[in-house]
Design a protein around this motif. Sequence first.
Motif, PDB file in Angstrom:
ATOM      1  N   ASP A  65       0.832  -1.212   0.000  1.00 54.21           N
ATOM      2  CA  ASP A  65       0.000   0.000   0.000  1.00 54.21           C
ATOM      3  C   ASP A  65       0.864   1.259   0.000  1.00 54.21           C
ATOM      4  OD1 ASP A  65      -2.382  -1.430  -0.027  1.00 54.21           O
ATOM      5  OD2 ASP A  65      -2.625  -1.333   2.154  1.00 54.21           O
ATOM      6  N   PHE A  66       2.016   1.201   0.640  1.00 62.74           N
ATOM      7  CA  PHE A  66       2.895   2.358   0.723  1.00 62.74           C
ATOM      8  C   PHE A  66       3.526   2.693  -0.630  1.00 62.74           C
ATOM      9  CE2 PHE A  66       2.642   0.689   5.016  1.00 62.74           C
ATOM     10  CZ  PHE A  66       2.393   1.836   5.742  1.00 62.74           C
ATOM     11  N   LYS A  67       3.591   1.702  -1.500  1.00 59.10           N
ATOM     12  CA  LYS A  67       4.134   1.910  -2.844  1.00 59.10           C
ATOM     13  C   LYS A  67       3.033   2.207  -3.855  1.00 59.10           C
ATOM     14  CE  LYS A  67       8.115  -1.057  -2.019  1.00 59.10           C
ATOM     15  NZ  LYS A  67       7.903  -1.723  -0.774  1.00 59.10           N
ATOM     16  N   GLU A  68       1.885   1.591  -3.664  1.00 63.58           N
ATOM     17  CA  GLU A  68       0.785   1.712  -4.635  1.00 63.58           C
ATOM     18  C   GLU A  68       0.046   3.047  -4.534  1.00 63.58           C
ATOM     19  OE1 GLU A  68      -3.466  -0.435  -5.725  1.00 63.58           O
ATOM     20  OE2 GLU A  68      -2.014  -1.549  -4.523  1.00 63.58           O
ATOM     21  N   PHE A  69      -0.118   3.552  -3.326  1.00 62.66           N
ATOM     22  CA  PHE A  69      -0.936   4.746  -3.124  1.00 62.66           C
ATOM     23  C   PHE A  69      -0.082   5.975  -2.842  1.00 62.66           C
ATOM     24  CE2 PHE A  69      -3.657   1.148  -2.073  1.00 62.66           C
ATOM     25  CZ  PHE A  69      -4.754   1.419  -2.880  1.00 62.66           C
ATOM     26  N   ASP A  70      -0.583   7.123  -3.269  1.00 63.04           N
ATOM     27  CA  ASP A  70       0.097   8.395  -3.004  1.00 63.04           C
ATOM     28  C   ASP A  70      -0.197   8.884  -1.589  1.00 63.04           C
ATOM     29  OD1 ASP A  70       1.213   8.645  -5.589  1.00 63.04           O
ATOM     30  OD2 ASP A  70      -0.696   9.412  -6.348  1.00 63.04           O
ATOM     31  N   TYR A  71      -1.380   8.556  -1.092  1.00 64.35           N
ATOM     32  CA  TYR A  71      -1.817   9.012   0.233  1.00 64.35           C
ATOM     33  C   TYR A  71      -2.428   7.852   0.993  1.00 64.35           C
ATOM     34  CZ  TYR A  71      -1.519  13.548  -2.058  1.00 64.35           C
ATOM     35  OH  TYR A  71      -1.079  14.641  -2.750  1.00 64.35           O
ATOM     36  N   ILE A  72      -2.136   7.802   2.266  1.00 59.74           N
ATOM     37  CA  ILE A  72      -2.814   6.890   3.188  1.00 59.74           C
ATOM     38  C   ILE A  72      -3.360   7.769   4.302  1.00 59.74           C
ATOM     39  CG2 ILE A  72      -2.574   5.006   4.841  1.00 59.74           C
ATOM     40  CD1 ILE A  72      -0.331   3.876   3.044  1.00 59.74           C
ATOM     41  N   PHE A  73      -4.681   7.776   4.425  1.00 60.66           N
ATOM     42  CA  PHE A  73      -5.341   8.602   5.428  1.00 60.66           C
ATOM     43  C   PHE A  73      -5.756   7.749   6.618  1.00 60.66           C
ATOM     44  CE2 PHE A  73      -6.664  11.069   1.546  1.00 60.66           C
ATOM     45  CZ  PHE A  73      -5.834  12.147   1.788  1.00 60.66           C
ATOM     46  N   ALA A  74      -5.372   8.189   7.790  1.00 58.52           N
ATOM     47  CA  ALA A  74      -5.812   7.545   9.031  1.00 58.52           C
ATOM     48  C   ALA A  74      -7.002   8.330   9.569  1.00 58.52           C
ATOM     49  CB  ALA A  74      -4.679   7.543  10.045  1.00 58.52           C
ATOM     50  N   MET A  75      -7.919   7.626  10.183  1.00 61.08           N
ATOM     51  CA  MET A  75      -9.131   8.270  10.687  1.00 61.08           C
ATOM     52  C   MET A  75      -8.943   8.872  12.072  1.00 61.08           C
ATOM     53  SD  MET A  75     -11.308   7.955   8.246  1.00 61.08           S
ATOM     54  CE  MET A  75     -10.050   7.920   6.988  1.00 61.08           C
ATOM     55  N   ASP A  76      -8.023   8.315  12.841  1.00 59.32           N
ATOM     56  CA  ASP A  76      -7.785   8.860  14.186  1.00 59.32           C
ATOM     57  C   ASP A  76      -6.303   8.765  14.520  1.00 59.32           C
ATOM     58  OD1 ASP A  76      -7.210   6.250  15.228  1.00 59.32           O
ATOM     59  OD2 ASP A  76      -9.329   5.929  15.670  1.00 59.32           O
ATOM     60  N   ASN A  77      -5.939   9.332  15.645  1.00 58.78           N
ATOM     61  CA  ASN A  77      -4.521   9.391  16.031  1.00 58.78           C
ATOM     62  C   ASN A  77      -3.911   8.019  16.273  1.00 58.78           C
ATOM     63  OD1 ASN A  77      -4.317  12.254  15.907  1.00 58.78           O
ATOM     64  ND2 ASN A  77      -5.421  12.376  17.842  1.00 58.78           N
ATOM     65  N   ASN A  78      -4.679   7.102  16.846  1.00 61.84           N
ATOM     66  CA  ASN A  78      -4.153   5.755  17.082  1.00 61.84           C
ATOM     67  C   ASN A  78      -3.837   5.059  15.763  1.00 61.84           C
ATOM     68  OD1 ASN A  78      -4.245   5.921  19.876  1.00 61.84           O
ATOM     69  ND2 ASN A  78      -6.314   5.080  19.990  1.00 61.84           N
ATOM     70  N   ASN A  79      -4.760   5.151  14.791  1.00 60.88           N
ATOM     71  CA  ASN A  79      -4.509   4.540  13.492  1.00 60.88           C
ATOM     72  C   ASN A  79      -3.331   5.204  12.787  1.00 60.88           C
ATOM     73  OD1 ASN A  79      -7.997   4.030  13.076  1.00 60.88           O
ATOM     74  ND2 ASN A  79      -6.491   2.449  13.434  1.00 60.88           N
ATOM     75  N   SER A  81      -0.716   6.569  14.196  1.00 63.73           N
ATOM     76  CA  SER A  81       0.496   6.028  14.834  1.00 63.73           C
ATOM     77  C   SER A  81       0.754   4.595  14.391  1.00 63.73           C
ATOM     78  CB  SER A  81       0.370   6.077  16.357  1.00 63.73           C
ATOM     79  OG  SER A  81       0.318   7.407  16.800  1.00 63.73           O
ATOM     80  N   ASP A  82      -0.307   3.777  14.308  1.00 60.48           N
ATOM     81  CA  ASP A  82      -0.162   2.381  13.877  1.00 60.48           C
ATOM     82  C   ASP A  82       0.421   2.294  12.464  1.00 60.48           C
ATOM     83  OD1 ASP A  82      -1.225   1.509  16.282  1.00 60.48           O
ATOM     84  OD2 ASP A  82      -3.213   1.055  15.449  1.00 60.48           O
ATOM     85  N   VAL A  83      -0.078   3.134  11.561  1.00 62.18           N
ATOM     86  CA  VAL A  83       0.405   3.112  10.170  1.00 62.18           C
ATOM     87  C   VAL A  83       1.861   3.567  10.114  1.00 62.18           C
ATOM     88  CG1 VAL A  83       0.110   4.076   7.851  1.00 62.18           C
ATOM     89  CG2 VAL A  83      -1.907   3.399   9.179  1.00 62.18           C
ATOM     90  N   GLN A  84       2.190   4.595  10.862  1.00 61.62           N
ATOM     91  CA  GLN A  84       3.576   5.075  10.883  1.00 61.62           C
ATOM     92  C   GLN A  84       4.508   4.004  11.462  1.00 61.62           C
ATOM     93  OE1 GLN A  84       4.201   7.419   9.022  1.00 61.62           O
ATOM     94  NE2 GLN A  84       3.680   9.434   9.784  1.00 61.62           N
ATOM     95  N   ARG A  85       4.063   3.350  12.528  1.00 60.04           N
ATOM     96  CA  ARG A  85       4.864   2.271  13.137  1.00 60.04           C
ATOM     97  C   ARG A  85       5.045   1.121  12.152  1.00 60.04           C
ATOM     98  NH1 ARG A  85       2.530   3.424  17.910  1.00 60.04           N
ATOM     99  NH2 ARG A  85       0.807   2.006  17.563  1.00 60.04           N
ATOM    100  N   TRP A  86       3.959   0.768  11.448  1.00 62.25           N
ATOM    101  CA  TRP A  86       4.007  -0.319  10.458  1.00 62.25           C
ATOM    102  C   TRP A  86       5.114  -0.031   9.443  1.00 62.25           C
ATOM    103  CZ3 TRP A  86      -0.014  -4.186   9.335  1.00 62.25           C
ATOM    104  CH2 TRP A  86       0.200  -4.895   8.142  1.00 62.25           C
TER     105      TRP A  86
END
Length: 151
Positions: A65-79, A81-86
Amino acid sequence: MAEGVFRSIVKDPSSPYYNLIGSVDSCGTGGYHVGDDPDDRTLSTLKDNGITNYKHAARRLRDSDFKEFDYIFAMDNNNHSDVQRWRSRKQVGGKAQVMLFGEFSGTGRKEVVQDPYYIDGDAFKKTYEQCRRFSQNFLATTFPDVPEPTK
């Protein structure tokens, strides 16, 4: 719901943003509902707002997903942080900008999208309103030369 709302704007031939965005997808950071259809209340809220063709099966975030998409939107702060940690933990490169969707609130402050699943029916209406507003503000910011749609 965010995917359905965003897709309804960028894949509608009458929208000034028609086909300016290629792929639109949504996923979760956990695998709790993989393969499930959207909640009936989500589909009902979308239908109440003229979005009747939304189909989706839940899936979990993928390294690709990090290569395929230009943007990844998280809905809340926990998500967020989770995406950044991933991304950091797996040392996943890619072009995707990871952002809180509510950065496009238009209010001058970041908003989070509360998961309406455990809240009353009005929460789904609020989530829809936020997703619509955030989508429109993101598109207006990203494509400033495109005339805004008439309301």
